[in-house]
Design a protein around this motif. Sequence first.
Motif, PDB file in Angstrom:
ATOM      1  N   ARG A   2       6.646   4.895  -1.370  1.00  0.00           N
ATOM      2  CA  ARG A   2       6.950   5.200   0.023  1.00  0.00           C
ATOM      3  C   ARG A   2       7.686   6.522   0.187  1.00  0.00           C
ATOM      4  O   ARG A   2       7.836   7.018   1.283  1.00  0.00           O
ATOM      5  N   LEU A   3       8.176   7.079  -0.924  1.00  0.00           N
ATOM      6  CA  LEU A   3       8.976   8.300  -0.866  1.00  0.00           C
ATOM      7  C   LEU A   3       8.397   9.371  -1.789  1.00  0.00           C
ATOM      8  O   LEU A   3       7.821   9.052  -2.834  1.00  0.00           O
ATOM      9  N   CYS A   4       8.601  10.635  -1.406  1.00  0.00           N
ATOM     10  CA  CYS A   4       8.223  11.738  -2.289  1.00  0.00           C
ATOM     11  C   CYS A   4       9.224  11.776  -3.449  1.00  0.00           C
ATOM     12  O   CYS A   4      10.251  11.095  -3.423  1.00  0.00           O
ATOM     13  N   ILE A   5       8.938  12.587  -4.432  1.00  0.00           N
ATOM     14  CA  ILE A   5       9.789  12.644  -5.621  1.00  0.00           C
ATOM     15  C   ILE A   5      11.203  13.094  -5.274  1.00  0.00           C
ATOM     16  O   ILE A   5      12.181  12.523  -5.752  1.00  0.00           O
ATOM     17  N   LEU A   6      11.332  14.097  -4.427  1.00  0.00           N
ATOM     18  CA  LEU A   6      12.653  14.608  -4.052  1.00  0.00           C
ATOM     19  C   LEU A   6      13.487  13.533  -3.341  1.00  0.00           C
ATOM     20  O   LEU A   6      14.641  13.291  -3.694  1.00  0.00           O
ATOM     21  N   CYS A   7      12.905  12.869  -2.362  1.00  0.00           N
ATOM     22  CA  CYS A   7      13.634  11.828  -1.629  1.00  0.00           C
ATOM     23  C   CYS A   7      13.952  10.633  -2.529  1.00  0.00           C
ATOM     24  O   CYS A   7      15.025  10.039  -2.435  1.00  0.00           O
ATOM     25  N   GLN A   8      13.023  10.279  -3.434  1.00  0.00           N
ATOM     26  CA  GLN A   8      13.273   9.181  -4.366  1.00  0.00           C
ATOM     27  C   GLN A   8      14.431   9.522  -5.290  1.00  0.00           C
ATOM     28  O   GLN A   8      15.291   8.678  -5.555  1.00  0.00           O
ATOM     29  N   SER A   9      14.485  10.765  -5.758  1.00  0.00           N
ATOM     30  CA  SER A   9      15.585  11.201  -6.619  1.00  0.00           C
ATOM     31  C   SER A   9      16.923  11.101  -5.897  1.00  0.00           C
ATOM     32  O   SER A   9      17.916  10.635  -6.464  1.00  0.00           O
ATOM     33  N   GLU A  62       8.253   8.554   3.894  1.00  0.00           N
ATOM     34  CA  GLU A  62       8.846   7.961   5.095  1.00  0.00           C
ATOM     35  C   GLU A  62      10.194   8.585   5.451  1.00  0.00           C
ATOM     36  O   GLU A  62      10.694   8.372   6.546  1.00  0.00           O
ATOM     37  N   GLU A  63      10.774   9.375   4.551  1.00  0.00           N
ATOM     38  CA  GLU A  63      12.046  10.052   4.832  1.00  0.00           C
ATOM     39  C   GLU A  63      11.835  11.445   5.437  1.00  0.00           C
ATOM     40  O   GLU A  63      12.388  11.757   6.471  1.00  0.00           O
ATOM     41  N   CYS A  64      11.032  12.272   4.736  1.00  0.00           N
ATOM     42  CA  CYS A  64      10.913  13.675   5.151  1.00  0.00           C
ATOM     43  C   CYS A  64       9.524  14.035   5.684  1.00  0.00           C
ATOM     44  O   CYS A  64       9.311  15.165   6.106  1.00  0.00           O
ATOM     45  N   ASP A  65       8.600  13.121   5.642  1.00  0.00           N
ATOM     46  CA  ASP A  65       7.234  13.290   6.154  1.00  0.00           C
ATOM     47  C   ASP A  65       6.401  14.316   5.370  1.00  0.00           C
ATOM     48  O   ASP A  65       5.382  14.778   5.847  1.00  0.00           O
ATOM     49  N   LYS A  71       0.832  -1.192   0.000  1.00  0.00           N
ATOM     50  CA  LYS A  71       0.000   0.000   0.000  1.00  0.00           C
ATOM     51  C   LYS A  71       0.877   1.256   0.000  1.00  0.00           C
ATOM     52  O   LYS A  71       1.883   1.328   0.703  1.00  0.00           O
ATOM     53  N   SER A  72       0.480   2.236  -0.797  1.00  0.00           N
ATOM     54  CA  SER A  72       1.214   3.505  -0.849  1.00  0.00           C
ATOM     55  C   SER A  72       1.033   4.276   0.451  1.00  0.00           C
ATOM     56  O   SER A  72      -0.021   4.211   1.078  1.00  0.00           O
ATOM     57  N   LEU A  73       2.050   5.014   0.818  1.00  0.00           N
ATOM     58  CA  LEU A  73       1.970   5.874   1.987  1.00  0.00           C
ATOM     59  C   LEU A  73       1.429   7.247   1.590  1.00  0.00           C
ATOM     60  O   LEU A  73       1.613   7.691   0.462  1.00  0.00           O
ATOM     61  N   SER A  74       0.765   7.906   2.511  1.00  0.00           N
ATOM     62  CA  SER A  74       0.260   9.249   2.225  1.00  0.00           C
ATOM     63  C   SER A  74       1.337  10.307   2.464  1.00  0.00           C
ATOM     64  O   SER A  74       1.275  11.392   1.900  1.00  0.00           O
TER      65      SER A  74
END
Length: 88
Positions: free
Chosen positions: A58-65, A40-43, A34-37
């Motif tokens: 699980r991560l926003c675009i910035l954290c995934q990058s 998990e890194e920067c909230d 399930k995707s997170l809302s």
Amino acid sequence: MAGGWTSDGAVQQQIDASVEDAVKLARSRIPKGKSLSHCEECDEPIPAARRDAIPGVRLCILCQSEKEKRQTFATGINRRGSKDSQLK
């Protein structure tokens, strides 16, 4: 054409094995579940469009990058077979 002690098709077998390893690595990095809302890194909130497009994100675009920049792709197996690669 094989050379020395290698069999015919050995080069293609090495290429196929390298591609197979890369595919396995890529598949292992695909998010599952399930995707997170929120990231998990920067909230920070993860946009609904991203959650819909990538199930299990699980991560926003910035954290995934940033995570992808840190990842290495070396398999640790020398498949080149050249003398120079084996002497190092």
